[in-house]
Design a protein around this motif. Structure first.
Motif, mmCIF file in Angstrom:
data_model
loop_
_atom_site.group_PDB
_atom_site.id
_atom_site.type_symbol
_atom_site.label_atom_id
_atom_site.label_comp_id
_atom_site.label_asym_id
_atom_site.label_seq_id
_atom_site.Cartn_x
_atom_site.Cartn_y
_atom_site.Cartn_z
ATOM 1 N N LEU A 1 9.599 6.208 -2.738
ATOM 2 C CA LEU A 1 9.468 7.736 -2.353
ATOM 3 C C LEU A 1 10.692 8.434 -3.014
ATOM 4 O O LEU A 1 10.365 9.688 -3.639
ATOM 5 N N VAL A 2 11.726 8.191 -3.315
ATOM 6 C CA VAL A 2 12.769 8.763 -4.139
ATOM 7 C C VAL A 2 12.473 8.971 -5.300
ATOM 8 O O VAL A 2 12.542 9.965 -6.128
ATOM 9 N N TRP A 3 11.893 7.875 -6.104
ATOM 10 C CA TRP A 3 11.216 7.995 -7.464
ATOM 11 C C TRP A 3 10.308 9.226 -7.605
ATOM 12 O O TRP A 3 10.102 9.745 -8.600
ATOM 13 N N TRP B 1 13.645 -0.466 -13.339
ATOM 14 C CA TRP B 1 14.827 -0.335 -12.525
ATOM 15 C C TRP B 1 15.290 -1.236 -11.492
ATOM 16 O O TRP B 1 16.217 -1.565 -11.142
ATOM 17 N N ALA C 1 2.515 3.102 -3.126
ATOM 18 C CA ALA C 1 3.262 4.190 -2.413
ATOM 19 C C ALA C 1 3.344 5.518 -3.390
ATOM 20 O O ALA C 1 3.342 6.606 -2.978
ATOM 21 N N ASP D 1 3.571 -2.602 -3.773
ATOM 22 C CA ASP D 1 4.030 -1.507 -3.046
ATOM 23 C C ASP D 1 4.715 -0.330 -3.682
ATOM 24 O O ASP D 1 4.006 0.922 -3.299
ATOM 25 N N PRO E 1 19.279 -2.373 -6.464
ATOM 26 C CA PRO E 1 18.093 -1.910 -6.512
ATOM 27 C C PRO E 1 16.928 -3.226 -6.106
ATOM 28 O O PRO E 1 15.952 -2.798 -5.462
ATOM 29 N N MET E 2 17.233 -4.370 -6.564
ATOM 30 C CA MET E 2 16.146 -5.178 -6.227
ATOM 31 C C MET E 2 16.102 -5.598 -4.726
ATOM 32 O O MET E 2 14.978 -6.212 -4.206
ATOM 33 N N MET E 3 17.290 -5.503 -3.888
ATOM 34 C CA MET E 3 17.192 -5.617 -2.553
ATOM 35 C C MET E 3 16.436 -4.453 -1.804
ATOM 36 O O MET E 3 16.181 -4.548 -0.438
ATOM 37 N N ALA E 4 16.668 -3.289 -2.420
ATOM 38 C CA ALA E 4 16.294 -2.000 -1.526
ATOM 39 C C ALA E 4 14.843 -2.190 -1.339
ATOM 40 O O ALA E 4 14.002 -2.663 -2.079
ATOM 41 N N THR E 5 14.577 -1.455 -0.116
ATOM 42 C CA THR E 5 13.112 -1.560 0.274
ATOM 43 C C THR E 5 11.988 -0.808 -0.779
ATOM 44 O O THR E 5 12.473 0.384 -1.337
ATOM 45 N N PRO E 6 11.132 -1.481 -1.384
ATOM 46 C CA PRO E 6 10.374 -0.701 -2.559
ATOM 47 C C PRO E 6 9.780 0.560 -2.096
ATOM 48 O O PRO E 6 9.717 1.179 -2.719
ATOM 49 N N VAL E 7 9.362 0.668 -0.684
ATOM 50 C CA VAL E 7 8.821 2.109 -0.365
ATOM 51 C C VAL E 7 9.622 3.098 -0.439
ATOM 52 O O VAL E 7 9.465 4.143 -1.024
ATOM 53 N N ALA E 8 10.961 2.741 0.062
ATOM 54 C CA ALA E 8 11.915 3.848 -0.124
ATOM 55 C C ALA E 8 12.142 4.198 -1.279
ATOM 56 O O ALA E 8 12.291 5.389 -1.610
ATOM 57 N N VAL E 9 12.479 3.100 -2.167
ATOM 58 C CA VAL E 9 12.773 3.318 -3.696
ATOM 59 C C VAL E 9 11.491 4.157 -4.556
ATOM 60 O O VAL E 9 11.722 5.193 -5.081
#
Lengths: 350, 311, 278
Positions: B136-138, B180, B248, B244, B126-134
């Motif tokens: 969006l899905v949330w 998360w 977002a 972010d 999770p900490m590496m995932a792109t925050p914007v993508a995260v």
């Protein structure tokens, strides 16, 4: 190969004087040991010779060249470090050939020189290994090989054996000495271990608190230490020092112990003196000075004992196998020809 | 060359002064390029921001020097104070929760069990995932009608929530995402701390008859305390600046219910193009962060059991 | 005597494994749901109760992302911005880390710590103006330059730590062997610090790739990076979940793959960076 001439070298760290003006002359091909307790400035001195440390004053010459302010790479020296400082990312061969590579030497020539050095040190089979795959002794040899390949004017060693275990240390001591005898390069060797200095060096420089205490051949230092510091530092086990004065042709301590003197020292009467005698120059005798054993250690080849003679502690080293136990009374005899007398005040030899 | 006398101390000193420290390798050329870049993209913006903050300047209009008027305006700006309060809640929650879960996770991952390395690898993602993508899905997961979260809640008998679409729930919901995403970082830091803890005290405590809880309470906690402090410091600085995820997902909404200082700053500077006022806000925000770090560093100095931090 | 002990330990381990699985379940659920969303048609995504594995897999979502949104261009922009900013950061940051470590000027690294504490937006305002005046807006350069704010501190910070731990004797040995300061760096210090370079490279890459705030201010239609492009899909289109999730996955997939393959380096770098970063 070259002579090394050190003239009035000084080193300050800010206001702290570490080295107070030192002069040393080293002949071509000589093996010189710089020895002294830790903090005496011996490593700093070596690093100044190497060009890793700026001199505060004075001059260093290698051969006819003054190098005091030249960077290390222009001094044509090689150095073996305490922790070997092998390049971990290079093979043994590359480690040894690195200096030549920097000089843009012909690869074939580098290979020959590395091979030759490896031959001297028995490293032929290890040339493709990396330092991490080597034992302590092998790393030590590679570090020496790196120095040999250079064929420098001077070899510098900075406590090269202190990371090895006791047995390997004795072996490598021999190997370094042999190497020096074969190659004959002028060598400056720093150690805190006087045994290393005694066994390997042609000339020993005893340093203490940034001053030279004495310079001389090993046996000269052993036989005629010029002051209390050198007398106590050279020789193992250490020399006995007993305070007292000369009265009526004999050495008498405050507690009334009388020790024998050689001929013709009566002139030193009337001031406080220190009587020095090495443990190995004391023999067991049927009658003589009597002392009670307060410590007895036998190694099989010799017996080390500490005696309490009229309140003075005297350490003795007996080569013969005596039946001495704790608390026994032992008679000893001191060879008056092998004792040393020092002025208590100045610490200097009489 | 050899004939030159060097016994004369005056000669030496003058010579030394003319060419000082020639032996010491010169490392400045290595640093210079970075120094230039850092001054251009880091130091220059700092100074420029300071200067702009004492000007009234909306993009496209003339600039006038107004002294500290921007700062006075800020002190009376209710929206700013509100955003400060949002930032505080958001930051405190985003420090405490990851700290709790991260420490827990570190204790688990410090033990040995099958697949540990693999599972830790997943946990770190999770900490590496792109925050914007995260984000969006949330956002989709938070959807009141179609979101999977309300469905999961219904499974355990809890009614549907409005999540980020509700004034009071929005900050806790955002903190949920932040937690998360950043619990793994705390886990890694504490894990590093646990790895640095020596074994012997545990063995001697065992001999002294300590229970597992006592060992944790009296050995582990004090020994990892410095690392917990590091985690708190890093987490605080990151959370207070969080942009972010908030931007977002809510852009500060609904209304201004989740508008933190950083979001307000963005809106001021890049939605209203009120550069001068935005700069003043940036300066104040920066000072708040510095003050916070300073306080935390002071606290940390007391939590240190070893000198590992000091050189 | 020994058997019960072994079973006890095995039980412990299974228990721990179970606890660990519970702990990572939010992570797994999230990513599974992300994949699931990205592979479902609109009908399935709008279904209640939600469908996890659909009957018809909607690969077309991915096709749509690339067809309708210029995603290839944005992907390429991201590669250019992140790649250039990271490489530039290595070129100037690695020597700087060496120099700072050797000059024992760790205090100068305070600048870098403060840079890490500064909100990205406060760099943006002045640099945004600067780029406007210099007419660079509309090219990728503003983004590349401002990404240096992210990448340079990471590289310098990690490299200082690495060069501090490499023994100084090696460099002294090299200078005695006849190396100039540059050769010492190039032939001895640099090869030894390779693991550190890899770590700082990966971390700089990831944080630059993920960056969003610089892009929303500095990018226009042609110069968007992926995170901005995905965000714009959310705000400008009638929200259609399948392609949106697909786009999100495309943005973050390179980073996640890197995380999986270079887990060890990343963990090492983050722990080192974090511990020192305090």
């Amino acid at each position: 190969m070259a002579t090394v001439n050190i003239q009035n070298i000084q080193k300050n760290y800010g206001a702290v004087k570490v080295i107070h003006g030192i002069d040393i002359d080293i002949a071509d091909g000589e093996f010189v040991a710089l020895v002294g307790p830790s903090g005496c400035g011996k490593s700093t001195l070596l690093r100044m010779i190497a060009g890793l440390e700026e001199v505060t004053g004075g001059a260093i010459r290698i051969g006819p060249r003054e190098v005091s302010h030249l960077p290390a790479r222009d001094r044509d020296i090689a150095m073996v470090f305490q922790n070997y400082a092998l390049y971990p990312h290079m093979t043994v061969a590359d480690n040894m050939g690195f200096a030549l590579k920097l000089k843009k030497a012909d690869p074939a020539e580098i290979r020959t020189k590395v091979q030759r050095a490896a031959g001297i040190l028995g490293l032929e089979k290890l040339l493709d290994r990396y330092p991490r795959q080597l034992s302590g002794g092998q790393r030590q040899r590679v570090a020496m090989g790196r120095a040999i390949v250079r064929d420098p004017q001077v070899f510098l060693f900075d406590e090269p054996l202190s990371n090895l275990d006791a047995k390997l240390r004795v072996q490598m001591r021999g190997e370094i000495k042999t190497m020096h005898q074969r190659i004959g390069t002028t060598t400056i060797y720093v150690t805190h271990d006087q045994v290393e200095a005694m066994t390997m060096a042609d000339k020993i420089v005893v340093l203490h608190d940034g001053h030279i205490e004495q310079i001389g051949a090993p046996l000269e230092l052993y036989d005629r230490p010029s002051n209390l510091f050198v007398a106590g530092f050279i020789g193992s086990p250490a020399m006995n020092f007993i305070d007292g004065r000369i009265e009526e042709g004999a050495f008498r301590t405050k507690k009334g112990l009388i020790l024998p003197l050689p001929q013709g020292v009566a002139a030193a009467g009337g001031r406080d003196l220190v009587y020095g005698v090495r443990p190995e120059h004391i023999r067991a005798a049927t009658h003589g000075i009597e002392g009670r054993a307060t410590l007895v250690e036998g190694t099989g080849s010799e017996i080390y004992a500490k005696l309490d003679a009229r309140g003075e502690e005297i350490a003795c080293l007996f080569r013969e196998r005596l039946d001495v136990r704790f608390g026994d009374t032992v008679s000893i005899d001191i060879d008056p020809a092998r004792i040393h007398l020092f002025d208590k005040q100045t610490g200097l030899r009489l | 060359m050899a004939s030159v006398s060097i016994d004369n101390p005056i000669d030496e000193t003058t010579e030394r002064r003319s060419k000082p420290a020639r032996l010491a390798p010169n490392y400045w050329p290595f640093v210079m390029p970075a120094l230039l870049v850092v001054s251009a993209v880091i130091v220059f913006p700092w100074l420029f921001t300071l200067w702009m903050s004492v000007n009234s300047w909306t993009l496209g209009q003339p600039r006038t020097f107004i002294g500290f008027a921007n700062y006075l305006r800020l002190a009376q700006d209710m929206r700013f104070w509100e955003s400060l309060w949002h930032t505080t809640t958001y930051t405190v929650l985003s420090v405490v929760l990851p700290l709790f879960f991260g420490t827990l996770a570190a204790l688990v991952f410090d033990a040995k069990f099958p697949l540990r390395g693999f599972l830790r690898g997943i946990f770190v993602m999770p900490m590496m995932a792109t925050p914007v993508a995260v984000a969006l899905v949330w956002t989709m997961m938070f959807h009141p009608q179609l979101g999977v979260l309300n469905y999961l809640l219904s499974l355990v008998g809890i009614g549907p929530q409005e999540w980020i679409y509700n004034q009071t729930a929005v900050i806790p919901s955002l903190v949920l995402v932040e937690t998360w995403q950043w619990t793994p970082l705390v886990m890694l830091i504490v894990l590093g701390g646990l790895a640095a803890v020596p074994r012997e005290p545990y063995e001697s405590a065992e001999i002294d008859g300590a229970t597992a809880w006592q060992k944790f309470r009296y050995l582990t906690v004090p020994m990892i305390a410095p690392f917990l402090m590091i985690a708190v410091i890093i987490r605080s600085i990151d959370a207070i600046k969080s942009f972010d995820i908030i931007y977002a997902m809510t852009q500060g909404g609904p209304g201004t219910a989740s508008e933190t200082i950083n979001i307000y700053l963005y809106n001021t500077a890049f939605a209203y193009y009120d550069i001068g006022y935005g700069s003043a806000m940036a300066v104040v925000f920066f000072l708040i962060i510095i003050a916070l770090s300073f306080v935390l560093l002071m606290v940390r100095a007391r939590a240190n059991w070893s000198d590992m931090e000091e050189r | 005597m020994t058997r019960p002990l072994i079973t006890h330990r095995t039980l412990d381990r299974i228990g721990l494994l179970f606890v660990a699985l519970v702990m990572i379940s939010p992570v797994i659920l999230f990513f599974l749901w992300m994949i699931s969303l990205s592979l479902k048609y609109e009908i399935d995504n709008g279904a209640y109760p939600p469908i996890i594995i659909p009957e018809n897999i909607a690969w077309s979502n991915y096709v749509k992302v690339f067809e309708e949104n210029n995603f290839l261009l944005y992907f390429w922009n991201s590669v250019l911005v992140t790649g250039t900013a990271t490489l530039l950061a290595l070129v100037i940051g690695v020597p700087a880390g060496f120099g700072i470590a050797r000059l024992k000027a760790e205090k100068s690294a305070v600048v870098i710590m403060i840079a890490r504490m500064t909100p990205g937006l406060s760099f943006l305002i002045p640099l945004f103006l600067l780029f406007q005046w210099t007419n660079l807006i509309g090219t990728l350069w503003p983004q590349i330059i401002i990404h240096l704010v992210v990448t340079v501190p990471i590289v310098v910070w990690i490299m200082i730590g690495y060069f501090e731990t490499t023994p100084k004797e090696l460099e002294e040995a090299a200078s005695i062997d006849g190396a100039t300061t540059w050769q010492v760096f190039r032939l001895v210090a640099l090869p030894i610090a390779k693991p550190g370079i890899v770590v700082s490279f990966i971390l700089a890459l990831i944080f630059s790739w993920n960056n969003f705030v610089f892009g929303i201010v500095l990018a226009n239609r042609e110069t968007r990076t992926l995170p901005v492009a995905v965000y714009n899909m959310l705000s400008f289109e009638q929200v259609s979940w399948g392609p949106l999730a697909a786009a999100a996955l495309i943005v973050t997939l390179p980073v996640l793959l890197l995380t999986m393959f270079a887990q060890k380096q990343i963990v090492a770098g983050l722990t080192a960076g974090a511990v020192k970063g305090g």
